[in-house]
Design a protein around this motif. Sequence first.
Motif, PDB file in Angstrom:
ATOM      1  N   GLY A  94      42.212  56.263  45.642  1.00 27.40           N
ATOM      2  CA  GLY A  94      41.716  57.043  44.513  1.00 27.40           C
ATOM      3  C   GLY A  94      41.030  56.238  43.441  1.00 27.40           C
ATOM      4  O   GLY A  94      40.640  56.790  42.407  1.00 27.40           O
ATOM      5  N   ALA A  95      40.849  54.913  43.660  1.00 26.25           N
ATOM      6  CA  ALA A  95      40.143  54.099  42.672  1.00 26.25           C
ATOM      7  C   ALA A  95      38.662  54.472  42.654  1.00 26.25           C
ATOM      8  O   ALA A  95      38.101  54.898  43.659  1.00 26.25           O
ATOM      9  CB  ALA A  95      40.303  52.620  42.986  1.00 26.25           C
ATOM     10  N   ASP A  96      38.032  54.310  41.489  1.00 28.98           N
ATOM     11  CA  ASP A  96      36.623  54.643  41.335  1.00 28.98           C
ATOM     12  C   ASP A  96      35.726  53.408  41.340  1.00 28.98           C
ATOM     13  O   ASP A  96      34.525  53.519  41.575  1.00 28.98           O
ATOM     14  CB  ASP A  96      36.405  55.403  40.022  1.00 28.98           C
ATOM     15  N   ASP A  97      36.305  52.254  41.045  1.00 27.62           N
ATOM     16  CA  ASP A  97      35.523  51.023  41.017  1.00 27.62           C
ATOM     17  C   ASP A  97      36.469  49.856  41.291  1.00 27.62           C
ATOM     18  O   ASP A  97      37.693  49.992  41.160  1.00 27.62           O
ATOM     19  CB  ASP A  97      34.831  50.850  39.661  1.00 27.62           C
ATOM     20  N   TYR A  98      35.886  48.712  41.661  1.00 32.34           N
ATOM     21  CA  TYR A  98      36.678  47.564  42.093  1.00 32.34           C
ATOM     22  C   TYR A  98      35.986  46.304  41.594  1.00 32.34           C
ATOM     23  O   TYR A  98      34.841  46.056  41.942  1.00 32.34           O
ATOM     24  CB  TYR A  98      36.766  47.556  43.632  1.00 32.34           C
ATOM     25  N   LEU A  99      36.651  45.523  40.752  1.00 32.62           N
ATOM     26  CA  LEU A  99      36.081  44.291  40.208  1.00 32.62           C
ATOM     27  C   LEU A  99      37.029  43.146  40.516  1.00 32.62           C
ATOM     28  O   LEU A  99      38.207  43.193  40.166  1.00 32.62           O
ATOM     29  CB  LEU A  99      35.886  44.430  38.696  1.00 32.62           C
ATOM     30  N   THR A 100      36.517  42.124  41.185  1.00 28.98           N
ATOM     31  CA  THR A 100      37.372  41.010  41.597  1.00 28.98           C
ATOM     32  C   THR A 100      37.356  39.884  40.566  1.00 28.98           C
ATOM     33  O   THR A 100      36.366  39.666  39.866  1.00 28.98           O
ATOM     34  CB  THR A 100      36.934  40.462  42.958  1.00 28.98           C
ATOM     35  N   LYS A 101      38.469  39.170  40.495  1.00 28.89           N
ATOM     36  CA  LYS A 101      38.592  38.004  39.623  1.00 28.89           C
ATOM     37  C   LYS A 101      38.067  36.768  40.367  1.00 28.89           C
ATOM     38  O   LYS A 101      38.278  36.653  41.569  1.00 28.89           O
ATOM     39  CB  LYS A 101      40.070  37.787  39.257  1.00 28.89           C
ATOM     40  N   PRO A 102      37.429  35.842  39.667  1.00 23.63           N
ATOM     41  CA  PRO A 102      37.068  35.892  38.239  1.00 23.63           C
ATOM     42  C   PRO A 102      35.890  36.826  38.014  1.00 23.63           C
ATOM     43  O   PRO A 102      35.109  37.089  38.931  1.00 23.63           O
ATOM     44  CB  PRO A 102      36.700  34.453  37.920  1.00 23.63           C
ATOM     45  N   PHE A 103      35.740  37.327  36.804  1.00 26.34           N
ATOM     46  CA  PHE A 103      34.681  38.270  36.500  1.00 26.34           C
ATOM     47  C   PHE A 103      34.113  37.950  35.120  1.00 26.34           C
ATOM     48  O   PHE A 103      34.721  37.242  34.322  1.00 26.34           O
ATOM     49  CB  PHE A 103      35.214  39.703  36.521  1.00 26.34           C
ATOM     50  N   ALA A 104      32.941  38.503  34.847  1.00 28.48           N
ATOM     51  CA  ALA A 104      32.312  38.341  33.535  1.00 28.48           C
ATOM     52  C   ALA A 104      32.740  39.512  32.657  1.00 28.48           C
ATOM     53  O   ALA A 104      32.615  40.671  33.065  1.00 28.48           O
ATOM     54  CB  ALA A 104      30.793  38.303  33.670  1.00 28.48           C
ATOM     55  N   LEU A 105      33.248  39.208  31.477  1.00 30.63           N
ATOM     56  CA  LEU A 105      33.746  40.258  30.594  1.00 30.63           C
ATOM     57  C   LEU A 105      32.683  41.306  30.258  1.00 30.63           C
ATOM     58  O   LEU A 105      32.996  42.509  30.250  1.00 30.63           O
ATOM     59  CB  LEU A 105      34.319  39.643  29.321  1.00 30.63           C
TER      60      LEU A 105
END
Length: 222
Positions: A94-105
């Motif tokens: 049910g997630a809408d988006d996925y951002l992996t670490k490390p990431f840009a703020l």
Amino acid sequence: MRVLVLEDDHQLCREVTDGLRSAGFAVDLAQSIADADFKIAINRYDCLVVDRGLPDGDGLDLVAGARHAGHTVPALMLTGRDGLDDRLAGFESGADDYLTKPFALPELVMRVRALCRRREQPTASRITVADIEIDLMRRRVTRGGILLALTPKEFAVLELMATRRGSVVTRTDLIECCWDEMAEPASNVVDAVVAKLRRKLGEPNVIETVRGTGFLIAGVVS
């Protein structure tokens, strides 16, 4: 816009929270699935930012549980698990988006803002009230072509009233959408921000006070 951040890494949690608040979001914090589940049940959020590896389980369980309970709040998974199977599992839960670490703020802020807009009715990227132009994407307000120096909180209050133009926005609405759980609902914080916003917007006044209820922006041209 009000966001719940579920992250047990204290340093990362602080960085994410500071970044979102600097961008004008109201942010509540949770460090366990149980705590986040309780807050989702009693508050209205525009977006969830959820880590996966938590002390009491997988953040996907929180999202799946929220969907099962009928909550449609958009969810962004924030995690170091970058495999295809992990991403697919996130979307299937049910997630809408996925951002992996490390990431840009800045990327996180833009992704959260995009998800928050999905929760509201579709709006134009700009709203015009009299000779005031509100640029929702660049977070800028001009009147008569002159750029106004609004704080993130003042912009958030104006944005909410403008996107709900023609309808009364109550003080409770403003507290729930523009302030986090550290705000004191019994204080005059809302009236103080609205008063400063009116002064900066100048005359003629476009924010009407509905006695005993809240505020209203009328006269929207486009």
